[in-house]
Design an enzyme around this catalytic site. Structure first.
Site, PDB file in Angstrom:
ATOM      1  N   TYR A  13       0.827  -1.212   0.000  1.00 20.30           N
ATOM      2  CA  TYR A  13       0.000   0.000   0.000  1.00 20.30           C
ATOM      3  C   TYR A  13       0.858   1.258   0.000  1.00 20.30           C
ATOM      4  O   TYR A  13       0.504   2.264  -0.625  1.00 20.30           O
ATOM      5  CB  TYR A  13      -0.914  -0.044   1.234  1.00 20.30           C
ATOM      6  CG  TYR A  13      -1.792   1.160   1.471  1.00 20.30           C
ATOM      7  CD1 TYR A  13      -2.605   1.674   0.464  1.00 20.30           C
ATOM      8  CD2 TYR A  13      -1.823   1.776   2.723  1.00 20.30           C
ATOM      9  CE1 TYR A  13      -3.429   2.771   0.692  1.00 20.30           C
ATOM     10  CE2 TYR A  13      -2.643   2.878   2.966  1.00 20.30           C
ATOM     11  CZ  TYR A  13      -3.448   3.372   1.948  1.00 20.30           C
ATOM     12  OH  TYR A  13      -4.252   4.459   2.195  1.00 20.30           O
ATOM     13  N   THR A 146       5.761   2.457  13.730  1.00 21.63           N
ATOM     14  CA  THR A 146       4.358   2.781  13.954  1.00 21.63           C
ATOM     15  C   THR A 146       4.202   3.525  15.274  1.00 21.63           C
ATOM     16  O   THR A 146       4.895   3.241  16.255  1.00 21.63           O
ATOM     17  CB  THR A 146       3.490   1.504  13.973  1.00 21.63           C
ATOM     18  OG1 THR A 146       2.199   1.809  14.505  1.00 21.63           O
ATOM     19  CG2 THR A 146       4.113   0.412  14.820  1.00 21.63           C
ATOM     20  N   SER A 181      -0.344  -5.136  20.330  1.00 22.05           N
ATOM     21  CA  SER A 181      -0.528  -6.355  19.542  1.00 22.05           C
ATOM     22  C   SER A 181       0.837  -6.965  19.265  1.00 22.05           C
ATOM     23  O   SER A 181       1.873  -6.316  19.464  1.00 22.05           O
ATOM     24  CB  SER A 181      -1.233  -6.053  18.212  1.00 22.05           C
ATOM     25  OG  SER A 181      -0.343  -5.407  17.312  1.00 22.05           O
ATOM     26  N   TYR A 183       1.949  -7.556  16.346  1.00 21.59           N
ATOM     27  CA  TYR A 183       2.506  -6.753  15.253  1.00 21.59           C
ATOM     28  C   TYR A 183       3.248  -5.547  15.816  1.00 21.59           C
ATOM     29  O   TYR A 183       4.404  -5.286  15.465  1.00 21.59           O
ATOM     30  CB  TYR A 183       1.404  -6.293  14.302  1.00 21.59           C
ATOM     31  CG  TYR A 183       1.793  -5.075  13.505  1.00 21.59           C
ATOM     32  CD1 TYR A 183       2.831  -5.144  12.563  1.00 21.59           C
ATOM     33  CD2 TYR A 183       1.176  -3.838  13.707  1.00 21.59           C
ATOM     34  CE1 TYR A 183       3.225  -4.014  11.843  1.00 21.59           C
ATOM     35  CE2 TYR A 183       1.563  -2.721  12.995  1.00 21.59           C
ATOM     36  CZ  TYR A 183       2.576  -2.815  12.071  1.00 21.59           C
ATOM     37  OH  TYR A 183       2.977  -1.705  11.361  1.00 21.59           O
ATOM     38  N   HIS A 184       2.585  -4.789  16.691  1.00 12.60           N
ATOM     39  CA  HIS A 184       3.239  -3.616  17.263  1.00 12.60           C
ATOM     40  C   HIS A 184       4.458  -4.013  18.090  1.00 12.60           C
ATOM     41  O   HIS A 184       5.462  -3.292  18.118  1.00 12.60           O
ATOM     42  CB  HIS A 184       2.243  -2.832  18.117  1.00 12.60           C
ATOM     43  CG  HIS A 184       1.146  -2.183  17.316  1.00 12.60           C
ATOM     44  ND1 HIS A 184      -0.148  -2.634  17.328  1.00 12.60           N
ATOM     45  CD2 HIS A 184       1.173  -1.127  16.466  1.00 12.60           C
ATOM     46  CE1 HIS A 184      -0.879  -1.880  16.537  1.00 12.60           C
ATOM     47  NE2 HIS A 184      -0.108  -0.961  15.992  1.00 12.60           N
ATOM     48  N   LYS A 187       7.390  -4.380  15.890  1.00  9.73           N
ATOM     49  CA  LYS A 187       7.971  -3.103  15.490  1.00  9.73           C
ATOM     50  C   LYS A 187       8.839  -2.510  16.610  1.00  9.73           C
ATOM     51  O   LYS A 187       9.855  -1.865  16.344  1.00  9.73           O
ATOM     52  CB  LYS A 187       6.859  -2.118  15.105  1.00  9.73           C
ATOM     53  CG  LYS A 187       5.952  -2.599  13.998  1.00  9.73           C
ATOM     54  CD  LYS A 187       6.698  -2.879  12.712  1.00  9.73           C
ATOM     55  CE  LYS A 187       6.877  -1.657  11.878  1.00  9.73           C
ATOM     56  NZ  LYS A 187       7.416  -1.942  10.530  1.00  9.73           N
TER      57      LYS A 187
END
Length: 387
Positions: A13, A146, A181, A183-184, A187
């Site tokens: 994206y 993020t 999460s 995912y976070h 990061k």
């Protein structure tokens, strides 16, 4: 040529619009991807609003329209030999690292998706670090982080570091992280690994902590009237960011899905500003041995504020939009302090494109023209129940 830029995750994206933007400005650009996210899309049964050709097709379209070439590599950047050979061949001045699984809901779906996210993301970052260390430590690495790394602390969010005084002594330390999460969390671990590489090996790293992105078109994608250069615009519960989801929900008449009370606040930015921020980081690289953190957002909104904006603007286009509160699948504070700093990018010359009615109108009109592509069965929350 202004310089050579290698974009990891060039099918994504943000990766593909970044490639077009820098190519259009005279940079020599190469993109690499292994199509992992497309495989995950198929596994989950989700599709973008507008179908995206593969990278080779898109670079051919781009060259036909502009005359600019973008080099394509297909492979897994977590495969160290593959990445070493790629970097040796292309010899980039800058590497932009988008090459990770970027979905918080997907990372919380089950054990397998949690491990897949962590393994993929950390392996990719570690591979990039060692490639730079092995080949040329002067390469500037720009990693997309993020704002979710910070969570929602009850103090103002600084840019990466915080001055602390303890028992009469002071130090400048990494800002505390409260990821929500896996995912976070991945990061956060990216950031920790890169800061280690800076301290131990003298790498030059810019960590862009980005808020949720919205938008469909960029200046470059508008060049193609057939919409073949538009990035992957997703609206499902796994991959669609909140405003992008609201836009498609408004078009098909599904009440806007506000999780919980809707008081959650985050820092948002237009996709065109993502390109601007990354471009500024390319043009103003970090110094050798510097771990530079920049918070990448332009405006702060609550979920309720976004829903109200979409409802009001959609009404002007003749759409009847309702707002509905759903049980929140996320474990998060729904009312909280949120004051984040973003002075570093502003200092480099960032000129924000704010969320105006015209921006929302363009997004709604594109979704309306492609209404037949919107699958209502993947819009509503249901599968992404956080364990």
């Amino acid at each position: 040529m202004k310089g050579k830029v290698l974009i990891l995750g060039g099918d994504g994206y943000l990766g593909w619009p970044t490639a077009m933007n820098l190519s259009n400005l005279g940079y020599s650009v190469a993109v690499v991807d292994n199509y992992l996210k497309r495989w995950i899309f198929n596994k989950l049964g989700v599709i973008p609003l507008i179908d995206c050709p593969d990278l080779q097709e898109r670079v051919n379209i781009w060259k036909g329209l502009t005359g600019h070439e973008i080099k394509v590599y297909i492979g897994d950047i977590g495969g160290h030999d593959f990445l070493i050979n790629l970097v040796k061949e292309f010899q980039p001045d800058t590497i932009i690292h988008y090459g990770e699984i970027p979905s918080a809901p997907y990372s919380m779906l089950n054990h397998n998706t949690s491990w897949e996210t962590i393994q993929n993301n950390l392996n990719a970052t570690l591979s990039v670090m060692w490639a730079i260390k092995t080949i040329d430590t002067d390469i500037h690495l720009i990693k997309l982080g993020t704002m979710g790394e910070y969570g929602t602390p009850n103090i103002d969010i600084e840019e990466g570091f915080i001055e602390i005084e303890k028992n009469g002594r002071t130090d400048r330390l990494p800002f505390p992280k409260l990821p929500g999460s896996f995912y976070h969390l991945s990061k956060v671990q990216d950031s920790d690994m890169l800061y280690l590489g800076v301290r131990m090996w003298g790498l030059r790293v810019t960590d862009l902590n980005q808020g949720p992105v919205y938008g469909i078109h960029t200046d470059e994608s508008r060049i193609d009237k057939e919409n073949r250069l538009i990035p992957h615009f997703h609206y499902d519960e796994f991959w669609g960011t909140v405003l992008n989801r609201f836009i498609t929900q408004a078009v098909v008449g599904i009440p806007l899905t506000v999780y919980g009370k809707g008081g959650q606040k985050r820092g948002f930015l237009n996709i065109t500003d993502t390109l601007q921020c990354v471009r500024l980081a390319v043009q103003h690289p970090a110094n050798r041995g510097e771990f530079r953190v920049m918070n990448q957002f332009t405006e702060i909104f609550s979920v309720n504020e976004l829903a109200d904006k979409v409802k009001t603007v959609a009404k002007s286009l003749g759409l009847k939009v309702a707002i509905q509160n759903y049980p929140n699948p996320r474990k998060e504070a729904e009312e909280h302090h949120y004051n984040a700093k973003n002075t570093n990018l502003m200092g480099l010359g960032l000129q924000p494109n704010y969320l105006t009615d015209n921006v929302l109108i363009e997004m709604l009109e594109i979704a309306m023209r492609n209404k037949k592509n919107i699958r209502q069965d993947i819009i509503l929350p249901g599968r992404a129940k956080w364990q």
